[in-house]
Design an enzyme around this catalytic site. Sequence first.
Site, PDB file in Angstrom:
ATOM      1  N   GLU A 134      -1.587  -5.709   6.086  1.00 46.80           N
ATOM      2  CA  GLU A 134      -0.649  -5.261   6.001  1.00 46.80           C
ATOM      3  C   GLU A 134      -0.576  -4.061   5.826  1.00 46.80           C
ATOM      4  OE1 GLU A 134       1.995  -7.199   2.978  1.00 46.80           O
ATOM      5  OE2 GLU A 134       2.664  -5.076   2.344  1.00 46.80           O
ATOM      6  N   GLU A 139       7.158   3.078   0.711  1.00 51.98           N
ATOM      7  CA  GLU A 139       7.431   1.940  -0.441  1.00 51.98           C
ATOM      8  C   GLU A 139       7.593   2.521  -1.634  1.00 51.98           C
ATOM      9  OE1 GLU A 139       4.140  -1.049  -0.942  1.00 51.98           O
ATOM     10  OE2 GLU A 139       5.886  -2.438  -1.653  1.00 51.98           O
TER      11      GLU A 139
END
Length: 323
Positions: A134, A139
């Site tokens: 990932e 974020e």
Amino acid sequence: MLALILFLCLSVPALASQSYSIEDTYIGRDFFEWDWYTGSDPTHGIVEYVDKATAMDFNLSVGKSSDTSFLMRADNVNNVPPADPGRKSVRISSQRAYNDSVAVIDLWHMPQGCGTWPAWWTVSQKGPWPQGSEIDIIEGVNNNTRNLGSLHTTPNCNMTQTRKQRGQTVSTVCDTSANYNQGCGVEFKPNSYGLDFNANGGGWFAMLRSSRGIYMWFWARNDSNVPPEVSQGLSTVNPDESNWGVPDAAFPTDECDYVSHFNEHSIVFDLTFCGDWAGSAYSGSGCPSTCEDYVRNNPSMFDEAYWEISWLRMYTPNPDTAV
Ligand SMILES: *[C@@H]1O[C@H](CO)[C@@H](O)[C@H](O)[C@H]1NC(C)=O
Ligand SMILES: *[C@@H]1O[C@H](CO)[C@@H](O)[C@H](O)[C@H]1NC(C)=O
Ligand SMILES: *[C@@H]1O[C@H](CO)[C@@H](O)[C@H](O)[C@H]1NC(C)=O
Ligand SMILES: *[C@@H]1O[C@H](CO)[C@@H](O)[C@H](O)[C@H]1NC(C)=O
Ligand SMILES: *[C@@H]1O[C@H](CO)[C@@H](O)[C@H](O)[C@H]1NC(C)=O
């Protein structure tokens, strides 16, 4: 003569940097071709991911009539009863997957505020997670003002503390089984996340992945150093340091074998609330009450909890400049 031409063809590209050509452009209603995820949140958020029809009914996903931007937001109208899993929100993923590539996004707005945990990331389409890994490009949680870029991988993928990057290393072990799945993260410069990013009119993020490593850049809307090929979304990009500058986050592959850790990834946008990160960081963020109470009972506090994407362009290696 032929030998000379062959020599030039074979040798020049090796000296030149890799260029990438446009493969897919996603603007406005193009995002309605993506998949709406409706499962429970693997990160334990106070969220209910709705399907596409519901997202359109509740006006949580909007391709503006001009087709120039795509909006994804959380429900900012209704309280969430205790029996419901959480605030209605959206998580979408691309149908197409990409190996070596450059992703460039022109973003007007990202979700901000207490309780929020948005992410723009890519993940192995084959899985099962964390196989194939990932890559988190955007974020953050709650009131953060700095973006966190990170990798989450299978074992034996490490980064060194000091790398040629503008950001600050937060952690160096990418293996999801270490440090409670913290991943190996790099914190970007101010204005790269949340309120400050939005107040600036957003900006551009880019992610390059190749066997040399994974690199991320950010330019605020008012940054005059943004390369024109990025800001204008040109058909070819040359993401090397001399052209784009030192990356904000660098994840070189010297202590992380690329081929065994990374395969083809689809692209994901989501917005969850509380959960493993926003929830655990909530009490230290200066935000009121508890995360769950705030999220369930203050819908109008989520007016700014939306993504507004101007466009997303995916580039793949130009064979003429293969390294
Ligand atoms: C849906 O959202 C868009 C974008 O914010 C807005 O322009 C439109 O008025 C909204 N429609 C409804 C029915 O609320
Ligand atoms: C990605 O690479 C793998 C392995 O070479 C290949 O099988 C697959 O078709 C590639 N996927 C795309 C989308 O190019
Ligand atoms: C990466 O770090 C982990 C945890 O510190 C360690 O066990 C492993 O041997 C390292 N792997 C490599 C390839 O350096
Ligand atoms: C952009 O504007 C913000 C807020 O006014 C400021 O802090 C920042 O330094 C500016 N950035 C650049 C690159 O000019
Ligand atoms: C976070 O947001 C809340 C609510 O808007 C505010 O009261 C608090 O001061 C903010 N904290 C920080 C560190 O900005």
